[in-house]
Design a protein around this motif. Structure first.
Motif, PDB file in Angstrom:
ATOM      1  N   ASN A 516       0.800  -1.233   0.000  1.00 20.52           N
ATOM      2  CA  ASN A 516       0.000   0.000   0.000  1.00 20.52           C
ATOM      3  C   ASN A 516       0.828   1.277   0.000  1.00 20.52           C
ATOM      4  OD1 ASN A 516      -2.525  -1.243  -0.205  1.00 20.52           O
ATOM      5  ND2 ASN A 516      -2.537  -1.655   1.996  1.00 20.52           N
ATOM      6  N   ASP A 517       2.148   1.172   0.086  1.00 23.97           N
ATOM      7  CA  ASP A 517       2.979   2.350  -0.177  1.00 23.97           C
ATOM      8  C   ASP A 517       2.715   2.774  -1.624  1.00 23.97           C
ATOM      9  OD1 ASP A 517       4.073   2.183   2.320  1.00 23.97           O
ATOM     10  OD2 ASP A 517       6.096   1.601   1.672  1.00 23.97           O
ATOM     11  N   VAL A 518       2.641   4.081  -1.829  1.00 23.11           N
ATOM     12  CA  VAL A 518       2.397   4.594  -3.187  1.00 23.11           C
ATOM     13  C   VAL A 518       3.679   5.256  -3.687  1.00 23.11           C
ATOM     14  CG1 VAL A 518       0.967   6.095  -4.621  1.00 23.11           C
ATOM     15  CG2 VAL A 518      -0.017   5.005  -2.580  1.00 23.11           C
ATOM     16  N   ILE A 519       4.221   4.716  -4.770  1.00 22.72           N
ATOM     17  CA  ILE A 519       5.496   5.253  -5.270  1.00 22.72           C
ATOM     18  C   ILE A 519       5.262   6.620  -5.899  1.00 22.72           C
ATOM     19  CG2 ILE A 519       7.468   4.846  -6.785  1.00 22.72           C
ATOM     20  CD1 ILE A 519       6.832   1.854  -6.654  1.00 22.72           C
ATOM     21  N   GLN A 520       6.047   7.586  -5.431  1.00 23.09           N
ATOM     22  CA  GLN A 520       5.928   8.960  -5.955  1.00 23.09           C
ATOM     23  C   GLN A 520       7.013   9.246  -6.989  1.00 23.09           C
ATOM     24  OE1 GLN A 520       3.585  11.503  -3.879  1.00 23.09           O
ATOM     25  NE2 GLN A 520       2.805   9.459  -4.190  1.00 23.09           N
ATOM     26  N   ALA A 521       8.235   8.776  -6.721  1.00 23.94           N
ATOM     27  CA  ALA A 521       9.341   9.126  -7.621  1.00 23.94           C
ATOM     28  C   ALA A 521      10.386   8.019  -7.657  1.00 23.94           C
ATOM     29  CB  ALA A 521       9.970  10.437  -7.168  1.00 23.94           C
ATOM     30  N   ILE A 522      11.014   7.878  -8.816  1.00 22.75           N
ATOM     31  CA  ILE A 522      12.090   6.911  -9.031  1.00 22.75           C
ATOM     32  C   ILE A 522      13.338   7.710  -9.417  1.00 22.75           C
ATOM     33  CG2 ILE A 522      12.816   4.873 -10.341  1.00 22.75           C
ATOM     34  CD1 ILE A 522       9.728   4.752 -11.212  1.00 22.75           C
ATOM     35  N   ASN A 523      14.371   7.642  -8.591  1.00 24.05           N
ATOM     36  CA  ASN A 523      15.616   8.399  -8.845  1.00 24.05           C
ATOM     37  C   ASN A 523      15.326   9.872  -9.136  1.00 24.05           C
ATOM     38  OD1 ASN A 523      16.985   6.032  -8.462  1.00 24.05           O
ATOM     39  ND2 ASN A 523      17.271   5.597 -10.639  1.00 24.05           N
ATOM     40  N   GLY A 524      14.342  10.408  -8.430  1.00 23.71           N
ATOM     41  CA  GLY A 524      14.046  11.835  -8.559  1.00 23.71           C
ATOM     42  C   GLY A 524      13.078  12.200  -9.665  1.00 23.71           C
TER      43      GLY A 524
END
Ligand SMILES: [Zn+2]
Length: 612
Positions: A516-524
C-alpha cells in the motif's frame, strides 16, 4: 394460512418481490415436529457461507421486521442469535415467521441473489432455515411483477403450472438461483441436453455478438462432455450479467452465475475470457459440485460452521487447468496461448516467496482466510487454483509423454475414471456421500503409473516441487531463461503506483517498503511503470520516494539477480507435435524445429500479480 399440523417436518416459504424497493418479503411456514423446537426454542439460521464461495459472510444483515406467530396468531418472542440466526420461543405446533429483506448489492449477487428494478435472481441465502431440519422444503413465488417471467434451473419439482417448487433439501434450494424479470433467454441443445443462457442485462455489442458467444460456450460444453462422457444434469442454466459491479462466479449443480463484464462483446480478449469463465463454472458441475473433496460430501450440517478441505487444489486447480484446455479445444485460444498460459502460471506462482513456504493442501485448508487478496499474501499464502492447475498440467504431460504405457494415457482418461469411481454416473448427491481424500487421489495415481503417486504427494503435501519447465521440455519444448534483476515489488492489475505486495526476501523487503505504499518518484523522476521496470532490471541502486498514508518515506535499494522463463523453442519430433494436436483437439500445432513461442499471453481472473 398455516398448514394443518402433521408430525412430518416441513418448511414452506412464500415469497413476494418488491423490485421498486429492491426488497423481498418472506413468509416461512414451519410445520411438524421441527416446529416444536428443542428445550422451548426453535433456532433459525441463514448460512454463513455458501459452497463455492469459501468465506464467512453476514448474509443475515439485510433481514428486518422479523416476527413469529403460532397457529392461533399469537406473537412468539423472537431474538437475534449468534451471527446470522434467530431464536423463537415456542410452545408447540406450527410457526409462521415473517420478515423483509433488502436485496441489492450486485457484487454479492451470486451468493445472496439480487432484487433489481429490471430483474431478480433469488438465492437460498435469503431464506432462514431450521437448524434441526434441512430436509425437503418448498417455495411459492407468490407475487412477482406483471410481465415478469420465471426461469428455474433443474433439480426441483414444480407443482403443475403454479409458481411453487419443492426442493429435495434446503441445500438444493441454496444451490438453485431462480431468475425473474425481463431477461433475455437463449437456448442450445447439446448432446440431447438443453442449455439455457439467461442474460439479466445487456451491453454494447450484445445483439451483434451474443449468438456467437453462446455457440462458443456451447462448444466448450461439448468438449467437457467429451472428457467425462456424460452430462450429470437433465438441463443446465448459465445466468450471466454484463454489469461491471457484478463480480460473479459461482457454480451450482445445474447452473452457475457469472459476471462477464460490460466489454465482453466489444473486445476480443474479453470475449475469450468470458467464454473461459463460463467453461470454468460449467466444469464445476462435475468437479466440486458432484465430485467433492472430503468433507464437502456432507455440507448440510456445515452451513453455519463452515467446511474445511485440503482438496481445493483439485476442485479449483483442475478446473482452472481445464478452463484453459477446454477453451483451447474449442478454439477460443490457440495452442501458443495455451502453452503461454501454462508458462505464465508457473512464472507467477514460483516468483512468490510463499511458493517455497506453503503447501497447496494447507493453502486449501485456510481458504476462508486466504482467498481474498491481502497485504503480505505473496509471502505467506499461495493460490491453490494456480498450483493445482500446474499439478494437473504436470500429470497430463507425464501421462501423455510416458515411455511405458500407463493405465490411462491422459489426464482426461484418468480424471474421468476417478470421477466415476468417487462420484459415479448419477446426477444427484447420494445421501451418504463423503467425497475423496488426498490420500485416495495419491493412491489412485500411484496405480495409474508407479511413481506418479509419490510425485503427486510431494507436490501436495510439501511446498514447491512444481516442475512445469521440465514437463514442457518432456513434451518437446526447450525452455529459454532470462537472467535479469528484480526489486521484489508486486502490483495487482492496474494498481501501480500503489504497491500490492513486497517479497520479504527481496531488495524491497529488506529495505522496509510496505504493501500500500504509493510510489511517488524513481531516482528523482515521476513514477512510471516502464521506468520502474527499467530501473529494477539494472545493477545500479534505485532511489524510491513513497507515500505511506500521510508519511513521505525514501528508500535506497539495489536490484538483485533473478531468472525468469523468457520464451520457448520447439525442438520436438513430429510424433510429439501430433500428441499435442490430440491433446488440444486440433490440427493447428505444426511448429518447425527451432520455432519460437512467446510467453506474452497470461490471464487470471483472480487478478494479475506483476512483479518488478
Ligand atoms: Zn472455480
Amino acid at each position: 394460512m398455516l398448514k394443518q399440523m402433521t408430525n412430518e417436518s416441513f418448511v414452506s416459504y412464500e415469497v413476494r418481490l418488491h423490485p421498486q424497493r429492491l426488497e423481498m418479503s418472506v413468509k416461512m411456514h414451519i410445520t411438524g415436529d421441527v416446529a416444536k423446537g428443542k428445550n422451548g426454542g426453535l433456532l433459525l439460521e441463514l448460512p454463513t457461507w455458501v459452497p463455492g464461495d469459501y468465506s464467512f459472510e453476514s448474509y443475515g444483515r439485510d433481514i428486518f421486521s422479523i416476527t413469529a406467530h403460532d397457529a392461533r396468531g399469537s406473537a412468539l418472542p423472537i431474538e437475534r442469535k449468534e451471527l446470522n440466526g434467530y431464536l423463537i420461543r415456542v410452545t408447540d405446533g406450527p410457526v409462521l415467521v415473517e420478515y423483509q429483506a433488502a436485496c441489492y448489492e450486485p457484487d454479492l449477487g451470486d451468493a445472496m441473489g439480487i432484487v433489481d428494478t429490471g430483474y431478480t435472481v433469488l438465492m437460498g441465502t435469503r431464506y432462514l432455515f431450521c437448524v434441526d431440519f434441512v430436509g425437503a422444503c418448498s417455495v411459492d413465488y407468490a407475487e412477482i411483477p406483471d410481465g415478469w417471467r420465471i426461469h428455474h434451473p433443474s433439480g426441483a419439482t414444480r407443482a403443475g403450472n403454479t409458481n411453487k417448487w419443492t426442493y429435495p433439501s434446503f441445500e438444493i434450494l441454496l444451490d438453485t438461483p431462480v431468475c425473474f424479470g425481463g431477461f433475455r433467454l437463449l437456448q442450445r441443445i447439446i448432446k440431447d441436453t438443453i442449455f439455457y443462457f439467461v442474460f439479466v442485462d445487456k451491453g454494447l455489442g450484445f445483439d451483434e455478438k451474443v449468438n456467437e458467444f453462446v455457440d462458443k460456450v456451447s462448444l466448450t460444453a461439448e468438449k467437457i462432455h467429451d472428457v467425462f462422457g456424460l452430462f450429470p444434469f437433465s438441463d443446465y442454466t448459465f445466468i450471466l450479467s454484463l454489469n461491471p459491479q457484478a463480480d460473479w462466479g459461482l457454480e451450482h449443480l445445474t447452473s452457475n452465475m457469472s459476471g462477464i463484464g460490460p466489454e465482453v462483446f466489444v473486445d476480443d480478449g474479453l470475449f475469450a475470457t468470458g467464454i473461459r469463465v463460463c467453461a470454468h463454472e460449467l466444469f464445476h458441475a462435475w468437479n466440486v459440485r458432484r465430485l467433492r473433496p472430503a468433507p464437502f460430501g456432507q455440507l448440510k450440517h456445515q452451513l453455519c460452521c463452515g467446511s474445511f478441505t485440503e482438496g481445493l487444489w483439485m476442485a479449483e486447480g483442475f478446473t482452472r487447468y481445464y478452463e484453459f484446455l477446454i477453451s483451447a479445444r474449442a478454439k477460443v485460444y490457440s495452442p501458443d496461448q495455451f502453452f503461454s498460459a501454462i508458462a505464465g502460471y508457473f512464472q507467477h506462482l514460483t516468483q512468490q516467496p510463499a511458493y517455497s513456504r506453503v503447501s497447496v493442501t494447507d493453502a486449501s485448508l485456510a481458504t476462508y482466510m486466504n482467498h481474498s487478496k491481502y497485504p503480505g499474501r505473496v509471502n505467506n499464502s499461495i493460490d491453490y487454483y494456480d498450483k493445482g492447475m500446474l499439478i494437473a498440467f504436470g500429470l497430463d504431460a507425464r501421462l501423455r509423454s510416458a515411455d511405458k504405457q500407463a493405465k490411462y494415457a491422459s489426464l482426461d482418461d484418468s480424471f474421468k475414471a476417478f470421477y466415476l469411481q468417487y462420484f459415479g454416473d448419477g446426477t444427484a448427491i447420494p445421501n451418504d456421500y463423503v467425497g475423496y481424500t488426498t490420500k485416495e487421489v495419491i493412491q489412485f495415481y500411484e496405480e495409474v503409473q508407479p511413481g506418479l503417486g509419490s510425485i503427486l504427494a510431494a507436490q501436495l503435501m510439501e511446498p514447491g516441487n512444481i516442475d512445469t519447465d521440465s514437463q514442457l521440455e518432456a513434451i518437446g519444448f526447450e525452455v529459454k531463461w532470462l537472467d535479469t534483476r528484480y526489486l521484489g515489488l508486486f502490483f495487482l492489475n492496474d494498481g501501480a503506483p500503489t504497491i500490492y505486495g513486497v517479497a520479504d526476501d527481496s531488495p524491497a523487503g529488506k529495505a522496509g517498503i510496505a504493501p500500500n505504499d504509493v510510489i511517488q518518484a524513481i531516482n528523482g523522476f515521476a513514477f512510471s511503470q516502464k521506468g520502474l521496470e527499467w530501473a529494477g532490471s539494472q545493477t545500479a541502486s534505485v532511489h524510491l520516494e513513497v507515500l505511506r498514508g500521510h508519511r513521505k518515506l525514501t528508500f535506497q535499494l539495489t536490484p538483485a539477480a533473478f531468472r525468469k522463463m523468457d520464451y520457448l523453442l520447439w525442438k520436438g519430433t513430429d510424433v510429439q507435435a501430433e500428441k499435442i494436436n490430440r491433446w488440444l483437439d486440433t490440427e493447428d500445432f505444426k511448429p518447425a524445429v527451432g520455432q519460437r513461442f512467446d510467453l506474452d499471453f497470461y490471464d487470471n481472473f483472480h487478478g494479475i500479480e506483476k512483479m518488478v
